[in-house]
Design a protein around this motif. Sequence first.
Motif, PDB file in Angstrom:
ATOM      1  N   SER A 125      42.697   0.941 -42.854  1.00 54.54           N
ATOM      2  CA  SER A 125      41.524   1.490 -42.184  1.00 54.54           C
ATOM      3  C   SER A 125      41.730   2.972 -41.858  1.00 54.54           C
ATOM      4  O   SER A 125      42.794   3.364 -41.388  1.00 54.54           O
ATOM      5  CB  SER A 125      41.261   0.716 -40.886  1.00 54.54           C
ATOM      6  OG  SER A 125      40.173   1.285 -40.195  1.00 54.54           O
ATOM      7  N   LYS A 126      40.718   3.762 -42.152  1.00 55.02           N
ATOM      8  CA  LYS A 126      40.760   5.188 -41.841  1.00 55.02           C
ATOM      9  C   LYS A 126      39.650   5.477 -40.847  1.00 55.02           C
ATOM     10  O   LYS A 126      38.469   5.374 -41.170  1.00 55.02           O
ATOM     11  CB  LYS A 126      40.571   6.019 -43.112  1.00 55.02           C
ATOM     12  CG  LYS A 126      41.733   5.865 -44.070  1.00 55.02           C
ATOM     13  CD  LYS A 126      41.577   6.703 -45.304  1.00 55.02           C
ATOM     14  CE  LYS A 126      42.810   6.534 -46.184  1.00 55.02           C
ATOM     15  NZ  LYS A 126      42.656   7.152 -47.473  1.00 55.02           N
ATOM     16  N   LYS A 127      40.021   5.829 -39.614  1.00 56.71           N
ATOM     17  CA  LYS A 127      39.037   6.131 -38.588  1.00 56.71           C
ATOM     18  C   LYS A 127      38.222   7.332 -39.047  1.00 56.71           C
ATOM     19  O   LYS A 127      38.764   8.396 -39.329  1.00 56.71           O
ATOM     20  CB  LYS A 127      39.729   6.414 -37.264  1.00 56.71           C
ATOM     21  CG  LYS A 127      38.765   6.557 -36.096  1.00 56.71           C
ATOM     22  CD  LYS A 127      39.539   6.950 -34.855  1.00 56.71           C
ATOM     23  CE  LYS A 127      39.126   6.179 -33.659  1.00 56.71           C
ATOM     24  NZ  LYS A 127      39.930   6.575 -32.483  1.00 56.71           N
ATOM     25  N   THR A 128      36.911   7.130 -39.133  1.00 51.49           N
ATOM     26  CA  THR A 128      36.018   8.129 -39.719  1.00 51.49           C
ATOM     27  C   THR A 128      34.898   8.479 -38.751  1.00 51.49           C
ATOM     28  O   THR A 128      34.309   7.593 -38.132  1.00 51.49           O
ATOM     29  CB  THR A 128      35.410   7.579 -41.031  1.00 51.49           C
ATOM     30  OG1 THR A 128      36.475   7.272 -41.936  1.00 51.49           O
ATOM     31  CG2 THR A 128      34.478   8.588 -41.675  1.00 51.49           C
ATOM     32  N   ARG A 147      31.905   0.473 -42.847  1.00 53.45           N
ATOM     33  CA  ARG A 147      32.165  -0.747 -42.063  1.00 53.45           C
ATOM     34  C   ARG A 147      32.456  -1.919 -42.999  1.00 53.45           C
ATOM     35  O   ARG A 147      33.374  -2.689 -42.757  1.00 53.45           O
ATOM     36  CB  ARG A 147      30.986  -1.073 -41.140  1.00 53.45           C
ATOM     37  CG  ARG A 147      30.783  -0.083 -40.003  1.00 53.45           C
ATOM     38  CD  ARG A 147      31.957  -0.004 -39.023  1.00 53.45           C
ATOM     39  NE  ARG A 147      32.155  -1.259 -38.357  1.00 53.45           N
ATOM     40  CZ  ARG A 147      33.335  -1.903 -38.282  1.00 53.45           C
ATOM     41  NH1 ARG A 147      34.424  -1.386 -38.805  1.00 53.45           N
ATOM     42  NH2 ARG A 147      33.432  -3.055 -37.674  1.00 53.45           N
ATOM     43  N   GLY A 188      35.876  -2.021 -44.037  1.00 52.08           N
ATOM     44  CA  GLY A 188      36.854  -2.244 -42.975  1.00 52.08           C
ATOM     45  C   GLY A 188      37.322  -1.027 -42.217  1.00 52.08           C
ATOM     46  O   GLY A 188      38.332  -1.084 -41.508  1.00 52.08           O
ATOM     47  N   HIS A 189      36.594   0.085 -42.332  1.00 53.57           N
ATOM     48  CA  HIS A 189      37.000   1.302 -41.621  1.00 53.57           C
ATOM     49  C   HIS A 189      36.384   1.346 -40.223  1.00 53.57           C
ATOM     50  O   HIS A 189      35.254   0.911 -40.027  1.00 53.57           O
ATOM     51  CB  HIS A 189      36.591   2.549 -42.406  1.00 53.57           C
ATOM     52  CG  HIS A 189      37.256   2.637 -43.741  1.00 53.57           C
ATOM     53  ND1 HIS A 189      38.595   2.957 -43.892  1.00 53.57           N
ATOM     54  CD2 HIS A 189      36.792   2.404 -44.990  1.00 53.57           C
ATOM     55  CE1 HIS A 189      38.905   2.940 -45.174  1.00 53.57           C
ATOM     56  NE2 HIS A 189      37.832   2.598 -45.869  1.00 53.57           N
ATOM     57  N   GLU A 190      37.141   1.891 -39.280  1.00 54.13           N
ATOM     58  CA  GLU A 190      36.603   2.139 -37.937  1.00 54.13           C
ATOM     59  C   GLU A 190      35.700   3.363 -38.048  1.00 54.13           C
ATOM     60  O   GLU A 190      36.096   4.378 -38.621  1.00 54.13           O
ATOM     61  CB  GLU A 190      37.745   2.406 -36.953  1.00 54.13           C
ATOM     62  CG  GLU A 190      37.265   2.604 -35.526  1.00 54.13           C
ATOM     63  CD  GLU A 190      38.395   2.872 -34.541  1.00 54.13           C
ATOM     64  OE1 GLU A 190      38.077   3.316 -33.424  1.00 54.13           O
ATOM     65  OE2 GLU A 190      39.574   2.659 -34.886  1.00 54.13           O
ATOM     66  N   VAL A 191      34.484   3.265 -37.505  1.00 52.19           N
ATOM     67  CA  VAL A 191      33.512   4.345 -37.661  1.00 52.19           C
ATOM     68  C   VAL A 191      32.982   4.796 -36.309  1.00 52.19           C
ATOM     69  O   VAL A 191      32.623   3.984 -35.459  1.00 52.19           O
ATOM     70  CB  VAL A 191      32.319   3.902 -38.554  1.00 52.19           C
ATOM     71  CG1 VAL A 191      31.300   5.029 -38.692  1.00 52.19           C
ATOM     72  CG2 VAL A 191      32.797   3.453 -39.926  1.00 52.19           C
ATOM     73  N   LYS A 192      32.932   6.108 -36.147  1.00 47.57           N
ATOM     74  CA  LYS A 192      32.244   6.753 -35.027  1.00 47.57           C
ATOM     75  C   LYS A 192      31.104   7.536 -35.662  1.00 47.57           C
ATOM     76  O   LYS A 192      31.203   7.957 -36.817  1.00 47.57           O
ATOM     77  CB  LYS A 192      33.173   7.698 -34.267  1.00 47.57           C
ATOM     78  CG  LYS A 192      34.413   7.039 -33.720  1.00 47.57           C
ATOM     79  CD  LYS A 192      34.082   6.056 -32.635  1.00 47.57           C
ATOM     80  CE  LYS A 192      35.338   5.391 -32.087  1.00 47.57           C
ATOM     81  NZ  LYS A 192      35.025   4.338 -31.140  1.00 47.57           N
ATOM     82  N   ASP A 229      26.983  -2.262 -35.992  1.00 50.10           N
ATOM     83  CA  ASP A 229      27.758  -2.309 -34.744  1.00 50.10           C
ATOM     84  C   ASP A 229      28.252  -0.924 -34.309  1.00 50.10           C
ATOM     85  O   ASP A 229      29.073  -0.812 -33.406  1.00 50.10           O
ATOM     86  CB  ASP A 229      28.940  -3.272 -34.891  1.00 50.10           C
ATOM     87  CG  ASP A 229      29.948  -2.824 -35.949  1.00 50.10           C
ATOM     88  OD1 ASP A 229      29.645  -1.892 -36.732  1.00 50.10           O
ATOM     89  OD2 ASP A 229      31.047  -3.404 -35.996  1.00 50.10           O
ATOM     90  N   VAL A 230      27.737   0.130 -34.955  1.00 51.07           N
ATOM     91  CA  VAL A 230      28.207   1.489 -34.671  1.00 51.07           C
ATOM     92  C   VAL A 230      27.168   2.242 -33.839  1.00 51.07           C
ATOM     93  O   VAL A 230      26.025   2.404 -34.258  1.00 51.07           O
ATOM     94  CB  VAL A 230      28.483   2.263 -35.983  1.00 51.07           C
ATOM     95  CG1 VAL A 230      28.912   3.692 -35.690  1.00 51.07           C
ATOM     96  CG2 VAL A 230      29.537   1.552 -36.815  1.00 51.07           C
TER      97      VAL A 230
END
Length: 120
Positions: free
Chosen positions: A2-5, A26, A29-33, A44-45
């Motif tokens: 996962s690459k926080k993006t 998403r 499987g990446h964490e997204v802001k 869910d973002v």
Amino acid sequence: MSKKTLVIGASEKSERYSNMAIRSLRQHGHEVKAFGLRKGKVGDVEIFKDQKAVENLDTITLYVNPANQKKLYDYILSLQPKRIIFNPGTENPELAKLAADKNIDVEYACTLVMLSVGKY
């Protein structure tokens, strides 16, 4: 892995590329802001409109034209991402140089294509 993006230029409008990128990130499987002009939500973002600190950021992917990036330079650079992706239409040599000077990798690419071919 996962690459926080951080998606800059996020929109709730499903036809917007930033929206498609959030959903695809998403799904992969990446964490997204998400940062945009208006608060909202894509799946869910949460989309925030204040220039919040985001810790341990791998990637910023841009969906904002170069003229509107100027006021975000300090914010973008302060987040110290490992890389910035300039999606088609966001290419900005000035910001790319500022980023490179801070040892931030710069890519001129399409996040959606990168994800679809496994090169993200």
